[in-house]
Design a protein around this motif. Structure first.
Motif, PDB file in Angstrom:
ATOM      1  N   HIS A   1       0.828  -1.207   0.000  1.00  0.00           N
ATOM      2  CA  HIS A   1       0.000   0.000   0.000  1.00  0.00           C
ATOM      3  C   HIS A   1       0.865   1.261   0.000  1.00  0.00           C
ATOM      4  CE1 HIS A   1      -3.892  -2.078   1.615  1.00  0.00           C
ATOM      5  NE2 HIS A   1      -3.407  -2.625   0.533  1.00  0.00           N
ATOM      6  N   TYR A   2       1.922   1.224   0.787  1.00  0.00           N
ATOM      7  CA  TYR A   2       2.809   2.394   0.819  1.00  0.00           C
ATOM      8  C   TYR A   2       3.456   2.607  -0.559  1.00  0.00           C
ATOM      9  CZ  TYR A   2       6.674   5.503   1.848  1.00  0.00           C
ATOM     10  OH  TYR A   2       7.555   6.551   1.801  1.00  0.00           O
ATOM     11  N   ALA A   3       3.952   1.511  -1.129  1.00  0.00           N
ATOM     12  CA  ALA A   3       4.596   1.622  -2.450  1.00  0.00           C
ATOM     13  C   ALA A   3       3.599   2.145  -3.480  1.00  0.00           C
ATOM     14  CB  ALA A   3       5.146   0.267  -2.874  1.00  0.00           C
ATOM     15  N   PHE A   4       2.366   1.675  -3.397  1.00  0.00           N
ATOM     16  CA  PHE A   4       1.361   2.126  -4.361  1.00  0.00           C
ATOM     17  C   PHE A   4       1.069   3.611  -4.186  1.00  0.00           C
ATOM     18  CE2 PHE A   4      -2.955   2.934  -5.827  1.00  0.00           C
ATOM     19  CZ  PHE A   4      -2.865   2.468  -7.127  1.00  0.00           C
ATOM     20  N   ARG A   5       1.019   4.045  -2.945  1.00  0.00           N
ATOM     21  CA  ARG A   5       0.711   5.461  -2.699  1.00  0.00           C
ATOM     22  C   ARG A   5       1.844   6.372  -3.172  1.00  0.00           C
ATOM     23  NH1 ARG A   5      -2.322   3.514   2.384  1.00  0.00           N
ATOM     24  NH2 ARG A   5      -4.436   3.867   1.690  1.00  0.00           N
ATOM     25  N   VAL A   6       3.048   5.862  -3.131  1.00  0.00           N
ATOM     26  CA  VAL A   6       4.172   6.688  -3.601  1.00  0.00           C
ATOM     27  C   VAL A   6       4.301   6.601  -5.127  1.00  0.00           C
ATOM     28  CG1 VAL A   6       6.672   7.025  -3.493  1.00  0.00           C
ATOM     29  CG2 VAL A   6       5.418   6.492  -1.422  1.00  0.00           C
TER      30      VAL A   6
ATOM     31  N   CYS B   1      11.575   3.046  -3.796  1.00  0.00           N
ATOM     32  CA  CYS B   1      10.642   3.910  -4.532  1.00  0.00           C
ATOM     33  C   CYS B   1      11.351   5.174  -5.017  1.00  0.00           C
ATOM     34  CB  CYS B   1       9.453   4.311  -3.649  1.00  0.00           C
ATOM     35  SG  CYS B   1       8.312   2.973  -3.345  1.00  0.00           S
ATOM     36  N   ILE B   2      12.138   5.770  -4.133  1.00  0.00           N
ATOM     37  CA  ILE B   2      12.851   7.005  -4.500  1.00  0.00           C
ATOM     38  C   ILE B   2      13.814   6.728  -5.652  1.00  0.00           C
ATOM     39  CG2 ILE B   2      14.461   8.790  -3.655  1.00  0.00           C
ATOM     40  CD1 ILE B   2      11.518   8.851  -2.501  1.00  0.00           C
TER      41      ILE B   2
ATOM     42  N   LYS C   1      15.013   7.293 -11.308  1.00  0.00           N
ATOM     43  CA  LYS C   1      15.473   6.644 -12.536  1.00  0.00           C
ATOM     44  C   LYS C   1      14.458   6.819 -13.668  1.00  0.00           C
ATOM     45  CE  LYS C   1      17.963   2.938 -11.375  1.00  0.00           C
ATOM     46  NZ  LYS C   1      18.121   1.508 -11.031  1.00  0.00           N
ATOM     47  N   HIS C   2      13.193   6.679 -13.300  1.00  0.00           N
ATOM     48  CA  HIS C   2      12.166   6.659 -14.347  1.00  0.00           C
ATOM     49  C   HIS C   2      11.342   7.931 -14.431  1.00  0.00           C
ATOM     50  CE1 HIS C   2      13.027   2.408 -13.547  1.00  0.00           C
ATOM     51  NE2 HIS C   2      12.827   2.269 -14.832  1.00  0.00           N
ATOM     52  N   GLY C   3      11.656   8.921 -13.619  1.00  0.00           N
ATOM     53  CA  GLY C   3      10.832  10.126 -13.604  1.00  0.00           C
ATOM     54  C   GLY C   3       9.569   9.853 -12.817  1.00  0.00           C
TER      55      GLY C   3
ATOM     56  N   LEU D   1       2.580  16.730  -5.564  1.00  0.00           N
ATOM     57  CA  LEU D   1       3.423  17.153  -4.433  1.00  0.00           C
ATOM     58  C   LEU D   1       4.847  16.665  -4.640  1.00  0.00           C
ATOM     59  CD1 LEU D   1       1.209  16.279  -1.303  1.00  0.00           C
ATOM     60  CD2 LEU D   1       1.825  18.567  -2.063  1.00  0.00           C
ATOM     61  N   PRO D   2       5.819  17.423  -4.155  1.00  0.00           N
ATOM     62  CA  PRO D   2       7.193  16.898  -4.213  1.00  0.00           C
ATOM     63  C   PRO D   2       7.270  15.559  -3.474  1.00  0.00           C
ATOM     64  CG  PRO D   2       7.191  19.187  -3.540  1.00  0.00           C
ATOM     65  CD  PRO D   2       5.767  18.755  -3.563  1.00  0.00           C
ATOM     66  N   GLU D   3       8.189  14.740  -3.939  1.00  0.00           N
ATOM     67  CA  GLU D   3       8.298  13.360  -3.449  1.00  0.00           C
ATOM     68  C   GLU D   3       8.417  13.268  -1.915  1.00  0.00           C
ATOM     69  OE1 GLU D   3      11.865  11.799  -5.376  1.00  0.00           O
ATOM     70  OE2 GLU D   3      12.688  11.902  -3.362  1.00  0.00           O
TER      71      GLU D   3
END
Lengths: 149, 189
Positions: free
Chosen positions: B31-36, B80-81, B86-88, B129-131
């Motif tokens: 869930h966290y990965a999906f939200r980011v 995730c970061i 890497k991929h924008g 929002l910024p990362e």
């Protein structure tokens, strides 16, 4: 209480003033009742929370199986365990006696290196210098002029 | 079994302990990965990679420094970061915009919430929002981490986290105020 301070508190503690610390609750509740901007701010914060709650996460069907049954590579051991494992190998240990021997030599190598770079205020007697000075003195005493007649 | 016992078993190569940990933490990590990240495929890849790293680096976890969930979230956050750098910023999945259809509330304020376009705009703002602000918001709001834990996950100071969180909330509230104002303008017209 100023609006900026109230805004900071809303950012920090959220929209529900009833769960704020005791010392702030009364003052902030009164401020929120009297101040329209503060009231709007609390409403916006509540709305934001609702919107955030409403975000849907899809079902990751099959992900559990993928993660559970993915091929697991060898685990990384801590550095000390790696060193000990290298020193005392499980297989062919009769041929690998040189590993502990090599480790045993490390203090000796270290001593040589340190001794090579630092004198530790120990002065070696140098006889060569005196010898060469004597040699030059004797050479200067010789008469090297050629007798042309 | 406690986290420490499970992790000790994982360090010894016990795959059943690994499976217990996966069962316990899969949802919150995915869930966290999906939200980011905002899309399912990348989320699945990052989740798999997170648990792979757990298996490989199990010995590196120090129970006195961080809870297992905090450590796992930190791994996920870093992955995730790295991925986003890497991929924008690839955050394109319709389901991210969708809201629960059965979302109903009795409070009068919630009439606005059911306005899907309003929510969609806000979700767009969240995506923009910024990362670091997005991560701070997700960790504190959804994953229920304390500010201290969230700061540890993001490898920033608590002050920096609080600042990121405040800025994120202000941006979103501002966006809501603009949406509300335009709505009022529309009705007046």
């Amino acid at each position: 209480m100023t609006f900026d301070k109230f805004s900071d508190l809303v950012d920090f503690y959220g929209a529900d003033i009833s769960v704020w610390p005791n010392g702030l609750r009364e003052e902030c509740s009164a401020f929120a009742i009297d101040n329209t901007a503060a009231k709007n701010l609390l409403n916006q914060e509540r709305l934001l929370n609702e919107v955030l709650k409403s975000q849907q996460i899809p079902e990751f069907s099959g992900l559990l199986t993928k993660v559970l049954y993915q091929e697991l590579p060898p685990q990384q051991q801590p550095f000390l365990d790696q060193v000990l494992g290298w020193l005392t190998p499980q297989q062919g240990s009769h041929l690998l006696w040189w590993r502990p021997a090599l480790i045993g030599c490390l203090p000796l190598l270290f001593g040589v290196l340190v001794g090579n770079f630092y004198s530790f205020s120990i002065r070696a007697e140098v006889d060569e210098l005196d010898y060469w000075e004597d040699e030059l003195t004797l050479l200067s005493l010789n008469d090297y002029t050629e007798n042309s007649y | 079994m406690t986290d420490e016992e499970l992790m000790l078993a994982v360090c010894d190569g016990d795959q059943s302990a690994y499976q217990v940990i996966v069962h316990q933490h899969l949802n919150s990590i995915s869930h966290y990965a999906f939200r980011v990240l905002g899309n399912q495929k990348d989320t699945e890849d990052i989740t798999q990679e997170t648990f792979l790293r757990l298996w490989i680096n199990a010995a590196k976890w120090q129970s006195e420094k961080a809870k297992l969930s905090t450590w796992l979230h930190r791994i996920t956050h870093n992955l995730c970061i790295d991925y986003l750098r890497k991929h924008g910023r690839i955050v394109t999945q319709e389901s991210f915009d969708e809201t629960k259809d059965d979302h109903k509330s009795n409070e009068c304020d919630n009439e606005e919430i059911t306005d899907k376009s309003n929510i969609k705009k806000l979700n767009e703002q969240i995506r923009n929002l910024p990362e670091n602000q997005r991560s701070a918001l997700m960790l504190c709001h959804y994953q229920n981490f304390s500010n201290k834990e969230a700061a540890h996950i993001m490898n920033i100071s608590i002050k920096a986290l609080e600042s990121a969180l405040a800025r994120a909330k202000r941006t979103l509230r501002k966006a809501m105020a603009i949406t509300d104002a335009s709505k009022i303008g529309d009705t007046e017209d």
